[in-house]
Scaffold this motif. Structure first.
Motif, mmCIF file in Angstrom:
data_model
loop_
_atom_site.group_PDB
_atom_site.id
_atom_site.type_symbol
_atom_site.label_atom_id
_atom_site.label_comp_id
_atom_site.label_asym_id
_atom_site.label_seq_id
_atom_site.Cartn_x
_atom_site.Cartn_y
_atom_site.Cartn_z
ATOM 1 N N THR A 244 0.810 -1.222 0.000
ATOM 2 C CA THR A 244 0.000 0.000 0.000
ATOM 3 C C THR A 244 0.842 1.270 0.000
ATOM 4 N N ASN A 245 2.141 1.119 -0.053
ATOM 5 C CA ASN A 245 3.036 2.283 -0.092
ATOM 6 C C ASN A 245 4.110 2.034 -1.144
ATOM 7 N N THR A 272 5.800 11.571 -4.152
ATOM 8 C CA THR A 272 6.154 10.962 -2.868
ATOM 9 C C THR A 272 7.222 9.911 -3.078
ATOM 10 N N TYR A 274 8.853 6.599 -1.381
ATOM 11 C CA TYR A 274 8.601 5.565 -0.381
ATOM 12 C C TYR A 274 9.919 4.823 -0.138
ATOM 13 N N LYS A 276 11.629 1.965 1.957
ATOM 14 C CA LYS A 276 11.421 0.819 2.833
ATOM 15 C C LYS A 276 12.748 0.461 3.484
ATOM 16 N N THR A 325 1.984 4.790 13.298
ATOM 17 C CA THR A 325 2.295 5.926 12.435
ATOM 18 C C THR A 325 2.849 7.072 13.272
ATOM 19 N N VAL A 346 8.426 2.129 6.721
ATOM 20 C CA VAL A 346 8.177 2.800 5.445
ATOM 21 C C VAL A 346 8.196 4.298 5.724
ATOM 22 N N LYS A 348 7.519 7.877 4.212
ATOM 23 C CA LYS A 348 6.833 8.572 3.120
ATOM 24 C C LYS A 348 7.375 9.991 3.079
#
Length: 352
Positions: A244-245, A272, A274, A276, A325, A346, A348
């Motif tokens: 989802t990212n 954006t 991402y 990881k 988060t 992750v 962002k």
């Protein structure tokens, strides 16, 4: 679900060594596969498409991939090469745009692979220890020929026990994996994501397990359930973070002087990045992030999955290991971010 199927067709091999000889003996099974494809993709006016419409789905399904067989590397007769070729020729003649998948990938010896024709895609299966996935995540696919078939990792999963999932001792273990296994899974996902020009699809297996006593056949499994409840394992949450990212561009990313594994993508529409980050160690690891060719916004969002290696979720404690988060401030070229021990993060990062 907005999902597209991968259609698997029986290719003439059954477990315990039974197989259908290529040629006339195999022809009825090839015809069965063609009929099945017509049922899935044919117009409602066709023979098999009309049966689909009668069953309640008049519109054809979208289909891109057809896999010929399943784990035919167990066939010691050596017949899969010719069986695959017979299916491939017939399917391509009627459906030239379909991509045909060989069920024997590059993880098997060359004499077991398809050689008489070149498959569009090969299916690789990996059930590995966490340590084995950590090693593979440091460049396994860098060595693959980019001119060769694409890769579908059709079955994979890390196990955290000193014995294989098919060992009878696994029956005494929890049905779903713990945080240590999630680290192995996340590490492997960085390798697949970095090489997603080559690795076009992947599928953790098995997906679901009935956690009632005596109901399961295998472990580890991604999601546990009983008649009333369901929960995701730490590996489920790690995979969801990755799925989802993700952007639409793979960016070159190097990790030096650290054991942290990294993969970076960019979403060209939302601007954006991402990033990881997977830390397999038992101590937090600071990572200096150097981003070139772009200006970062000063704040970012961190999605973090971290816990004791033995921690896990269960039907009675479904949220023991879940992502949290947080906001990250002070983002600038060369800023340092500390990845927690046994952690999957992750980041962002917004672009100006």
């Amino acid at each position: 679900m907005n999902a597209e199927p991968v259609l698997a067709v029986y290719a003439g091999y059954s477990l315990k060594g039974a197989y259908v000889k290529p040629g006339p003996d195999l022809a009825p099974y090839v015809q069965d596969a063609l009929d099945e494809i017509e049922y899935v993709t044919g117009p409602a006016t066709s023979k098999w498409g009309s049966l689909r419409a009668k069953a309640g789905h008049p519109a054809p399904f979208t289909l891109t991939y057809v896999e010929v067989g399943n784990e035919d590397f167990f066939d010691r007769s050596g017949s899969y090469d010719q069986r695959f070729a017979q299916f491939n020729t017939a399917i391509k003649a009627r459906y030239p745009n379909l991509q045909i998948i060989s069920t024997v990938g590059f993880e098997h010896p060359e004499n077991q692979r398809v050689r008489s024709v070149t498959p569009d895609v090969v299916d690789e299966h990996y059930y590995r220890t966490v340590d084995a996935f950590l090693r593979a995540a440091r460049g396994q696919y860098d060595k693959y020929d980019r001119k060769g078939p694409k890769i579908f990792v059709g079955e994979w999963g890390a196990y955290e026990t000193p014995f294989e999932p098919w060992n009878p001792r696994s029956r005494g273990e929890a049905p779903t994996p713990n945080m240590r296994a999630a680290i192995g899974d996340a590490a492997w996902m960085t390798e697949m994501e970095r090489n997603s020009d080559l690795v076009i699809m992947n599928c953790y297996a098995p997906l679901l397990v009935n956690v009632n006593p005596g109901a399961r056949q295998w472990r580890p499994n991604l999601i546990g359930y009983d008649a009333l409840r369901v929960y995701g394992s730490p590996s489920y949450h790690a995979i969801k973070l990755f799925a989802t990212n993700v952007g639409d561009e793979i960016l070159k990313a190097n990790a030096t002087d650290t054991d942290v594994l990294v993969s970076v993508t960019r979403d060209s529409r939302s601007r954006t990045l991402y990033a990881k980050l997977v830390n397999p160690g038992n101590a937090a690891s600071p990572v200096q992030l150097q981003v070139t060719g772009a200006t970062l916004r000063p704040t970012a969002t961190a999605l973090t999955l971290a816990a004791d290696p033995q921690a896990t979720n269960s039907i009675d404690a479904p949220d023991r290991v879940v992502p949290v988060t947080s906001q990250v401030t002070g983002v600038a070229p060369g800023f340092t971010y500390t990845v927690p021990a046994n952690g999957v993060v992750v980041l962002k990062l917004g672009l100006r």
